[in-house]
Scaffold this motif. Sequence first.
Motif, PDB file in Angstrom:
ATOM      1  N   GLU A  78       0.823  -1.210   0.000  1.00  0.00           N
ATOM      2  CA  GLU A  78       0.000   0.000   0.000  1.00  0.00           C
ATOM      3  C   GLU A  78       0.860   1.264   0.000  1.00  0.00           C
ATOM      4  O   GLU A  78       0.439   2.300  -0.528  1.00  0.00           O
ATOM      5  N   HIS A  95       1.676   1.878  -3.533  1.00  0.00           N
ATOM      6  CA  HIS A  95       0.494   2.403  -4.221  1.00  0.00           C
ATOM      7  C   HIS A  95       0.314   3.882  -3.898  1.00  0.00           C
ATOM      8  O   HIS A  95       0.021   4.701  -4.791  1.00  0.00           O
ATOM      9  N   THR A 110      -5.327   2.833   1.712  1.00  0.00           N
ATOM     10  CA  THR A 110      -4.749   3.852   0.855  1.00  0.00           C
ATOM     11  C   THR A 110      -4.542   5.124   1.658  1.00  0.00           C
ATOM     12  O   THR A 110      -5.035   5.260   2.785  1.00  0.00           O
TER      13      THR A 110
END
Length: 433
Positions: A334, A337, A415
């Motif tokens: 994550e 990301h 996120t």
Amino acid sequence: MTDAQIFAQLHKLTPADAVAYLQKRGQLAVTYGWQDLWHEEHARQFTISRLTRADLLSSLQEMITKSVDGNLGRRDFERDAQKLLTDAGWWGTKEVIDPATGEILKTRFDAQRLKLIFDTNTRNAYAAGQWERAQRTKFTHPYGRIISKDDGRVRPEHRAWHNITLPLDHVFWLTHWCPNGWKCRCRIVLVSKAEYERGLTPTGAPMKKDAPDIIWRDWLNRRTGEVQRVPAGIDPGFGYNAGRAREAALQRLVQNKLTTLDAPLGAALWQSVQAELAATQLAECQAMVARVSSDKRANGQMLLVHTVDAQTQQALAAQGVRLDNAAVLLRDTEVMHALRDSKVARGAAVPENVLADLPNHLPGAAVYLDTVNNTLVYAMSLPGQVGKVVVRVNYSEKGRLGAERMKITANHVATAGIIQASDLLAARYVRMK
């Protein structure tokens, strides 16, 4: 003066700190390859590869501890260890059976092996002891400086690190606290504020005050079949700070425990250990974000970055959401990301330094329940904008806790990004804290 005492004097360290490190390694571990224990596992366990008798392990550990304490020199250790192993039938070549594979493995104990065992254990002990000492004196000496040997045997990377001088809290020391390999002769000296501001070493050479970029390489652990990431210039198995290993091991223990306890008990547990582990938690998060940022790769590493407090748990319960446990885990997947180039380019990414400092940001953030997605939204006040961290509650995720891969049900960071403060006024968001 014995070799152990000379080494201690070079580090300006009394043997007591090193002895304490060795005594903390109370568990004996039978291993069939040096790769079987990884990084902080060495802080809790003493092993000699393919020595399968616990009584011999215990005796050798005691001899090494006595050597570091000044009661034995290396020659004394080698003499006594050779007699011990000879009497037990372990001197020379010995065959053992690996219970995991049934394979017959050969091991050899000779003078060269004893020298390596002694040097590796004593140098790691002094490195750990020096770190403990550095934490006690960092108010006056808050920096560390690497000194490498200037001869034809020094590794090129280690020569390049000569005179690197960084704050003791810098993430560089998580992987580069000497020794950094088999027979590594580099050492670290502590540096005062006044010395650092002058910027010159005692020889007149300038200090290198910028941390070098860490280049990571793949290394296949043939014992486990796992591909691990190792910093360039550091031998596999040495890319950790032995002095921080105890705190890292305790962090892993608490992290695992939090995922098995009811949420209220987990919050209480973290509150009781937070003072001792907060610095380690932050340092590990910083190191993971720095690695992902430079390496652009993820391996599923998971870290505890926050624990949902009792107030938020109660507010969630009032909304019909009961947490299985209080742990909030962050995976490097994550992180990658959140830092991806496209997100950064359009200004939607949380700054890298904020991700690295999540353990500091999340406790003071406003917490909302997103009733549409059944997620927690942590809203952080950043300069000129509002950052958000979205957390899936009671979610199962696969990843690595330490060296072990597992699937864990906890509260996982999904996120992170930027949000408009006005968006949080929407009906879907209910303030929890």
